[in-house]
Enzyme design. Structure first.
Site, PDB file in Angstrom:
ATOM      1  N   MET A   1     -14.674 100.445 -19.450  1.00 33.75           N
ATOM      2  CA  MET A   1     -15.641 101.471 -19.832  1.00 33.75           C
ATOM      3  C   MET A   1     -15.595 101.701 -21.333  1.00 33.75           C
ATOM      4  SD  MET A   1     -15.611 103.942 -16.608  1.00 33.75           S
ATOM      5  CE  MET A   1     -13.913 104.265 -16.881  1.00 33.75           C
TER       6      MET A   1
ATOM      7  N   GLY B   1     -10.357  98.378 -20.420  1.00 35.44           N
ATOM      8  CA  GLY B   1     -11.470  97.830 -21.184  1.00 35.44           C
ATOM      9  C   GLY B   1     -12.802  97.820 -20.453  1.00 35.44           C
TER      10      GLY B   1
ATOM     11  N   LYS C   1      -6.133 109.052 -18.123  1.00 35.45           N
ATOM     12  CA  LYS C   1      -5.892 109.190 -19.560  1.00 35.45           C
ATOM     13  C   LYS C   1      -5.769 110.670 -19.945  1.00 35.45           C
ATOM     14  CE  LYS C   1      -8.055 106.010 -21.905  1.00 35.45           C
ATOM     15  NZ  LYS C   1      -9.331 105.379 -22.349  1.00 35.45           N
TER      16      LYS C   1
ATOM     17  N   GLY D   1      -7.367  94.975  20.060  1.00 39.32           N
ATOM     18  CA  GLY D   1      -7.887  93.745  19.466  1.00 39.32           C
ATOM     19  C   GLY D   1      -8.953  94.153  18.462  1.00 39.32           C
ATOM     20  N   THR D   2      -8.509  94.426  17.244  1.00 42.68           N
ATOM     21  CA  THR D   2      -9.426  95.091  16.307  1.00 42.68           C
ATOM     22  C   THR D   2     -10.459  94.155  15.698  1.00 42.68           C
ATOM     23  OG1 THR D   2      -7.702  94.917  14.642  1.00 42.68           O
ATOM     24  CG2 THR D   2      -7.937  97.032  15.767  1.00 42.68           C
TER      25      THR D   2
ATOM     26  N   CYS E   1      -3.236  93.842  17.575  1.00 38.81           N
ATOM     27  CA  CYS E   1      -3.034  92.411  17.349  1.00 38.81           C
ATOM     28  C   CYS E   1      -4.190  91.763  16.599  1.00 38.81           C
ATOM     29  CB  CYS E   1      -2.792  91.684  18.662  1.00 38.81           C
ATOM     30  SG  CYS E   1      -4.190  91.731  19.775  1.00 38.81           S
TER      31      CYS E   1
ATOM     32  N   TYR F   1       3.826  99.227  17.712  1.00 41.61           N
ATOM     33  CA  TYR F   1       4.058  98.050  16.878  1.00 41.61           C
ATOM     34  C   TYR F   1       2.745  97.515  16.324  1.00 41.61           C
ATOM     35  CZ  TYR F   1       2.345  95.179  20.729  1.00 41.61           C
ATOM     36  OH  TYR F   1       1.548  94.624  21.697  1.00 41.61           O
TER      37      TYR F   1
ATOM     38  N   HIS G   1      -6.250  91.573 -23.285  1.00 41.92           N
ATOM     39  CA  HIS G   1      -7.128  91.824 -22.144  1.00 41.92           C
ATOM     40  C   HIS G   1      -6.830  90.881 -20.988  1.00 41.92           C
ATOM     41  CE1 HIS G   1     -10.898  91.204 -19.853  1.00 41.92           C
ATOM     42  NE2 HIS G   1     -10.946  92.521 -19.920  1.00 41.92           N
TER      43      HIS G   1
ATOM     44  N   SER H   1      -3.105  96.609  23.825  1.00 36.05           N
ATOM     45  CA  SER H   1      -3.025  96.019  22.495  1.00 36.05           C
ATOM     46  C   SER H   1      -4.433  96.059  21.919  1.00 36.05           C
ATOM     47  CB  SER H   1      -2.515  94.579  22.578  1.00 36.05           C
ATOM     48  OG  SER H   1      -2.507  94.007  21.290  1.00 36.05           O
TER      49      SER H   1
ATOM     50  N   ARG I   1       0.619 105.768 -19.583  1.00 34.21           N
ATOM     51  CA  ARG I   1       0.407 105.783 -18.131  1.00 34.21           C
ATOM     52  C   ARG I   1       1.520 104.962 -17.508  1.00 34.21           C
ATOM     53  NH1 ARG I   1      -4.669 102.008 -19.101  1.00 34.21           N
ATOM     54  NH2 ARG I   1      -3.420 100.370 -19.993  1.00 34.21           N
TER      55      ARG I   1
ATOM     56  N   ASP J   1     -12.468  92.012  17.543  1.00 39.03           N
ATOM     57  CA  ASP J   1     -13.619  92.227  18.424  1.00 39.03           C
ATOM     58  C   ASP J   1     -14.059  93.679  18.407  1.00 39.03           C
ATOM     59  OD1 ASP J   1     -14.809  90.006  19.762  1.00 39.03           O
ATOM     60  OD2 ASP J   1     -12.851  89.606  20.653  1.00 39.03           O
TER      61      ASP J   1
ATOM     62  N   ARG K   1     -13.598 109.167 -25.520  1.00 37.19           N
ATOM     63  CA  ARG K   1     -12.955 108.103 -24.734  1.00 37.19           C
ATOM     64  C   ARG K   1     -13.166 108.292 -23.239  1.00 37.19           C
ATOM     65  NH1 ARG K   1      -6.735 108.465 -26.346  1.00 37.19           N
ATOM     66  NH2 ARG K   1      -6.773 106.291 -25.697  1.00 37.19           N
TER      67      ARG K   1
END
Ligand code: ADP
Ligand code: MG
Ligand code: MG
Length: 877
Positions: free
Chosen positions: A102, A100, A22, A763-764, A829, A849, A449, A761, A333, A766, A91
């Site tokens: 705050m 709305g 703002k 294995g996120t 993956c 990839y 709102h 690859s 904005r 685990d 403000r």
């Protein structure tokens, strides 16, 4: 010395971190020469200091006093001066807009003396002065003193009866002020503070404190806004829309935030102050009508809106006030918009020559694309329409009607779909809005709102369905034609058309999904999506593959643009009928018995692979050898124990029971699974590799990649690899052999592992579990919400890749792996492969990839393009 206060003339739109959105944009408008009431901004840094130290930073009071003095001399009036007062608003304004959530207090500087000065200033308009004063006590009482706002509302309602608030005369408003002061006295045990500077100081601290109000915390979590930013505070000279009918206040968009169409778009309310428009206390009028009421102000507003669009090169939303024929800009904005509007606006701006296609791609997000892929109502289905409101936020939502936020949360917690129905929503309804499938209100326009918040969350919303009479206390609403809908009844709401239907309306695929499935782009939205996707595909460096285990999934993935399969799990190939063979495998006591079971499994698996290779038509398919512990395929221990105790039990049942007991693990996630199975059960991996090789030999152009799960040490991989290489040679088939990197040790010894792997690859799923030491299924429901509350993480590390921990391991593995083997192929993956922020990480980490579920492929393609096109920021919001 730190500078905590900036005059509007000192800031600009790039200072959002410091001045909040703002404040930064008020400064920007001021510098553009637009009519903005003068004022200044206290920085977010001061807020952060206040929140952590419990007191304002040294020097702040002095700086504020200096800026206030400058403001006073510029306005020629002093704050709250008895005979001719300057009034200000205080403000909130954070970096990211939190509509709305705050606090804001208007008309600061009024007291029993200055109220007369204000009336004199207004040429004897007593009514206006007392209206402003009662508003001050009401807002100040609620937000600064923490008094229940209903007490003021009820007093106002009692006084005005059936009249609108504008029907109250000066005498009545003066009496209301006395009543309000009584409420303050009663509730706080103190008098309403009359010293203007004290009012201002308290309001500033209340705005700081509102950063940590429960609803603000909830909103930030929902919108993934960091908890530690703090809010700025803007102090600006008041302008008044409540003088009379020649004044008023409004909100507007430079384009339709629902469809993206250009035009004048907004709501206006005569004789009112700011809050009234969004709060829906009186019915607003469409902004077009201002052309009739006040043509010069209207023309000026239209021209300012044009200036803002050209300047920001995007849709802007604005707040303005007209004070006796003079237009004032109070806020602007870059506006929130629906997903469909985002795509339309981006391409429209390209056609208008305001932005490039590169920028257009960065203006839309994967989350928005995902929203466009949600199903919509079946146009052909029979349905009973009971009302129509405004199409505030698109989508098709079906659920049971509830009338309160609490009830919405309660039912949704039991897994029910609910539609929250309210006359209008307010910030306290936030939890219910999050829990609901959709939101329906009977009052308020597209800037209400409910509409603004729902659009921000991508939640279906129909607002201002005025034919409905909502009786919240009785938990029912009525619609024309004698229709009565009670709590628990099912309705369907269409946020794209604004229609409300009784009962459940069936849904069908969205036009965007049909486009990804291969339909020609025909409507404007789909054409916009098509243009953006083509450009993103042309720009991205990351490949996109699919996690797909069946020919059907593989085929869909191809249609959605997958360039291969990054994860084909083989465990489903051991289910159903084939469980019996797994049982035999487990029960085998000799090599011969084991081989019989494996030989029976091999042709079945081969057929599975043939189907997948065919569907992928020459694109690579990464096949992961069996990963879960074998007891997952066996009957349940309890069932077996019961059965083994009866006389029907066979010898096999008893042996199975023994096997299940033997294979039981305290912690299966860390037990006998992945590569460990391959090393412990002779012939198991060999059978899978042979099935892959034979299938590949049968399908021309097949490109198998064999992936070994859960490797922690190169020695594990080497022994599996040796056997696989031999089988491939026997079958005369070429295949890459690589590994998942999902155990921290593998990442830390990547250079060694790369000696035996042609690809990695990550294995996120685990890897995240093991890096954090979290058992996902146990921790998420048990304590993640507490962790989110405490700010230990802003979003679950299972949803968005944890860059600092898991990400760092990936970076180590990438660097070391590539140093040992420069042409090492790298992908991811886990489920993170389809998460926008994680895709950006993968781009930055230099992976080749990402692989994700078929439905997320378009999202990953788009985000990969955005990652390649956005210069620095990793902010994908
Ligand atoms: P929010 O962030 O919730 O929109 P704002 O700070 O924008 O809160 O203020 C609430 C309302 O008060 C807005 O409609 C705004 O335009 C109005 N308002 C704020 N400051 C002034 C002012 N100085 N004069 C007149 N109206 C104001
Ligand atoms: Mg505002
Ligand atoms: Mg795994």
């Amino acid at each position: 010395m730190a500078k905590y206060v900036y005059d509007f003339t000192e800031g600009n739109r790039n200072l959002k971190d410091l001045l909040g959105g703002k404040g930064a944009n008020l400064a920007e408008m001021t510098n553009l020469g637009l009519p903005v009431p003068p004022g200044f901004t206290i920085t977010t840094e001061a807020c952060r200091h206040y929140l952590s130290a419990g007191s304002v930073p040294d020097g702040l009071d002095r700086e504020v006093a200096g800026h206030l003095a400058a403001l006073e001399s510029r306005m020629g009036r002093k704050l709250g001066q008895a005979d001719d007062p300057l009034l200000v608003s205080v403000r909130s304004g954070a970096k990211f807009s939190m509509p709305g959530m705050m606090e804001t207090v208007l008309n600061i500087g009024l007291n029993d003396e200055s109220v007369h000065g204000l009336a004199k200033q207004a040429g004897g308009n007593d009514r206006f002065a007392w209206d402003s004063y009662r508003r001050l006590i009401q807002m100040f009482g609620k937000t600064v003193l923490g008094i229940d706002g209903d007490l003021f509302e009820d007093a106002l309602d009692a006084l005005k009866g059936r009249r609108p608030d504008t029907g109250l005369d000066a005498g009545e408003l003066q009496r209301l002020v006395e009543t309000y002061k009584g409420i303050v006295r009663e509730q706080t045990g103190r008098e309403f503070p009359t010293d203007p500077r004290e009012q201002m100081r308290l309001a500033v601290m209340a705005v700081f404190d509102s950063w940590n109000a429960p609803r603000a915390i909830l909103y930030r979590r929902q919108e993934r806004i960091p908890a530690d930013l703090g809010t700025a505070v803007n102090i600006m000279a008041m302008v008044f829309g409540n003088y009379g009918d020649d004044s008023g206040t409004g909100v507007a968009f430079t384009r339709d935030p629902g469809s993206g169409r250009q035009g004048i778009y907004g709501d206006y309310l005569q004789n009112a102050q700011g809050e009234d428009v969004v709060a829906g206390i009186r019915n607003t009028i469409p902004l077009e009508d201002l052309e009739r009421i006040d043509p010069p102000s209207y023309d000026q507003l239209v021209s300012i809106m044009e200036t803002l669009e050209n300047h920001y090169r995007d849709l802007c939303d604005i707040e303005f006030t007209i004070e006796r024929g003079t237009l004032w800009m109070l806020q602007t904005r870059v506006g929130k918009r629906t997903a469909a509007a985002a795509f339309r606006i981006a391409t429209q701006l390209v056609d208008q020559g305001l932005i490039t296609m590169d920028e257009a791609v960065t203006r839309v997000t994967g989350d928005q694309l995902a929203q466009l892929m949600f199903p919509r109502f079946d146009h052909g289905a029979e349905k009973k329409k009971i009302a129509r409101g405004m199409n505030a936020s698109p989508g098709a939502a079906v659920g049971k009607v509830v009338f309160s936020s609490e009830r919405a949360v309660e039912l949704a917690g039991r897994g029910e779909d609910v539609i929250l129905v309210r006359r209008e929503t307010n910030p306290d309804d936030l939890a219910g809005m999050i829990a609901a499938r959709g939101i329906l209100t009977s009052r308020g326009g597209k800037t209400s709102h409910a509409a603004v918040v729902a659009r921000g969350m991508g939640k279906t919303c129909v607002c201002g369905a005025e034919e409905l009479e909502v009786l919240t206390a009785e938990r029912r609403f009525s619609a024309p034609g004698g229709v009565v809908v009670s709590e628990g009844d099912v309705i369907s709401i269409d946020g794209t058309t604004g229609e409300v239907f009784l009962g459940e309306v069936p849904v069908v695929d969205s036009a965007v999904v049909e486009y990804f499935e291969g339909a020609e782009p025909d409507d404007e939205l789909v054409k916009a999506v098509d243009r953006v996707m083509r450009h993103a595909d042309g720009a991205r460096r990351l490949g996109v593959r699919a996690n797909a285990d069946t020919p059907e999934d593989a085929a869909r993935a191809r249609r959605f643009g997958a360039q291969g399969i990054g994860l084909c799990r083989t465990e489903h190939m051991f289910l159903g009928e084939r469980r019996r063979l797994v049982e035999e495998l487990v029960l085998a006591t000799t090599d011969e018995e084991r081989q019989v079971a494996l030989d029976a499994l091999e042709p079945l698996q081969k057929a599975d692979f043939v189907g997948i290779f065919q569907a992928m038509n020459g694109h690579p398919v990464t096949i992961r050898l069996i990963d879960p512990p074998l007891h997952e395929f066996l009957p349940d221990l309890v069932d077996l124990s019961v059965k083994a105790a009866t006389h029907e039990a066979t010898g096999k049942d008893r042996r199975l029971l023994a096997a299940v007991k033997r294979l039981h693990e305290q912690n299966p996630m860390l037990g006998l699974r992945g590569v460990r199975l391959g090393l412990v059960i002779p012939g198991l991996f060999a059978m899978q590799v042979r099935a892959i090789a034979q299938a590949a030999a049968e399908v021309p152009g097949a490109r198998p990649e064999i992936m070994i799960p859960l490797v922690a040490a190169v020695q594990e991989l080497e022994s599996v690899r040796e056997e696989a290489v031999q089988i491939l040679a026997e079958e005369g088939v070429a295949a890459l052999i690589g590994t998942m990197i999902e155990v921290p040790r593998a990442a830390l010894t990547a250079a060694q592992i790369a000696e035996a792997a042609e690809f990695f690859s990550f294995g996120t799923n685990d890897l995240t579990q093991m890096v954090w030491g979290f058992s996902r299924d146990d921790v998420e429901s048990a304590f993640f919400s507490r962790y989110l509350d405490l700010g230990i993480f802003g979003v679950s590390p299972f949803e968005t890749l944890d860059r600092e921990g898991v990400g760092r391991l990936i970076e180590i593995a990438v660097a070391e792996g590539r140093s040992a083997r420069p042409d090492l192929h790298l992908g991811i993956c886990g489920e993170h492969g389809g998460d926008p922020d994680s895709v950006h990480f993968c781009h930055e980490a230099g992976l080749d990839y990402v692989s994700c579920s078929p439905f997320r492929i378009p999202v990953a393609r788009l985000e990969a393009g955005r990652a390649a096109l956005s210069r620095t920021d990793s902010d994908t919001r």
